[in-house]
Design an enzyme around this catalytic site. Structure first.
Site, mmCIF file in Angstrom:
data_model
loop_
_atom_site.group_PDB
_atom_site.id
_atom_site.type_symbol
_atom_site.label_atom_id
_atom_site.label_comp_id
_atom_site.label_asym_id
_atom_site.label_seq_id
_atom_site.Cartn_x
_atom_site.Cartn_y
_atom_site.Cartn_z
ATOM 1 N N CYS A 37 80.972 53.146 30.240
ATOM 2 C CA CYS A 37 80.951 54.062 29.098
ATOM 3 C C CYS A 37 81.681 53.522 27.871
ATOM 4 O O CYS A 37 81.172 53.609 26.750
ATOM 5 C CB CYS A 37 81.473 55.446 29.485
ATOM 6 S SG CYS A 37 83.206 55.513 30.005
ATOM 7 N N HIS A 89 86.104 59.508 30.407
ATOM 8 C CA HIS A 89 84.707 59.236 30.057
ATOM 9 C C HIS A 89 84.514 59.448 28.560
ATOM 10 O O HIS A 89 85.165 60.298 27.951
ATOM 11 C CB HIS A 89 83.781 60.168 30.845
ATOM 12 C CG HIS A 89 82.342 59.805 30.761
ATOM 13 N ND1 HIS A 89 81.849 58.595 31.195
ATOM 14 C CD2 HIS A 89 81.278 60.487 30.267
ATOM 15 C CE1 HIS A 89 80.530 58.565 30.985
ATOM 16 N NE2 HIS A 89 80.176 59.699 30.420
ATOM 17 N N HIS A 101 75.502 58.184 26.715
ATOM 18 C CA HIS A 101 76.642 57.656 27.463
ATOM 19 C C HIS A 101 76.144 56.860 28.647
ATOM 20 O O HIS A 101 74.951 56.877 28.969
ATOM 21 C CB HIS A 101 77.571 58.789 27.912
ATOM 22 C CG HIS A 101 76.943 59.744 28.869
ATOM 23 N ND1 HIS A 101 77.401 59.922 30.152
ATOM 24 C CD2 HIS A 101 75.890 60.577 28.741
ATOM 25 C CE1 HIS A 101 76.662 60.840 30.765
ATOM 26 N NE2 HIS A 101 75.738 61.248 29.925
#
Length: 129
Positions: A37, A89, A101
């Site tokens: 990510c 994240h 993402h």
């Protein structure tokens, strides 16, 4: 695709997403053959916005100015604390509550901040200056 007129979307960002969509997840990876990510976010900023940024999700959050979810703009970052006390994240906001993402299970994908899972873990938005 995301319920926004095409003319309102950043064409470079959409082109990037089209090219990377479906790339598999790989922890520490930064290429289409495997990306995580934070590396995906850094690659978006390099390829779309000609800005060199680097770091972990925590680093990226520290270098950005916080933005409320209701004030997010294309290119802003979205941070999540997924079953953790620290940010774990990050993705890039596109429009209409959608963000791109690198998902551990599905690779590079677009999801909605309204999805129950992401709504539960959303922490903050961030804007890189």
């Amino acid at each position: 695709m995301i319920g926004v007129p095409e003319k309102e979307l950043d064409k470079k960002l959409i082109h990037f997403v089209d090219n990377w969509y479906g790339a598999p997840y790989k922890w520490g990876g930064g290429e289409k053959s495997g990306v995580d990510c934070s590396h995906l976010v850094c690659r978006v900023y390099k390829d779309v916005y000609n800005k060199k940024i680097a770091g972990t999700t925590v680093d990226l959050e520290k270098m950005s100015n916080h933005v409320k979810e209701s004030k997010l703009k294309q290119g802003d970052l979205v941070f999540f604390k997924i079953e953790s006390e620290k940010i774990s994240h990050v993705g890039v906001y596109i429009a209409n509550n959608r963000f791109v993402h690198a998902s551990v299970k599905k690779g590079v994908i677009i999801n909605s901040l309204e999805d129950k899972y992401y709504k539960k873990y959303f922490y903050t938005g961030g804007r890189i200056q």
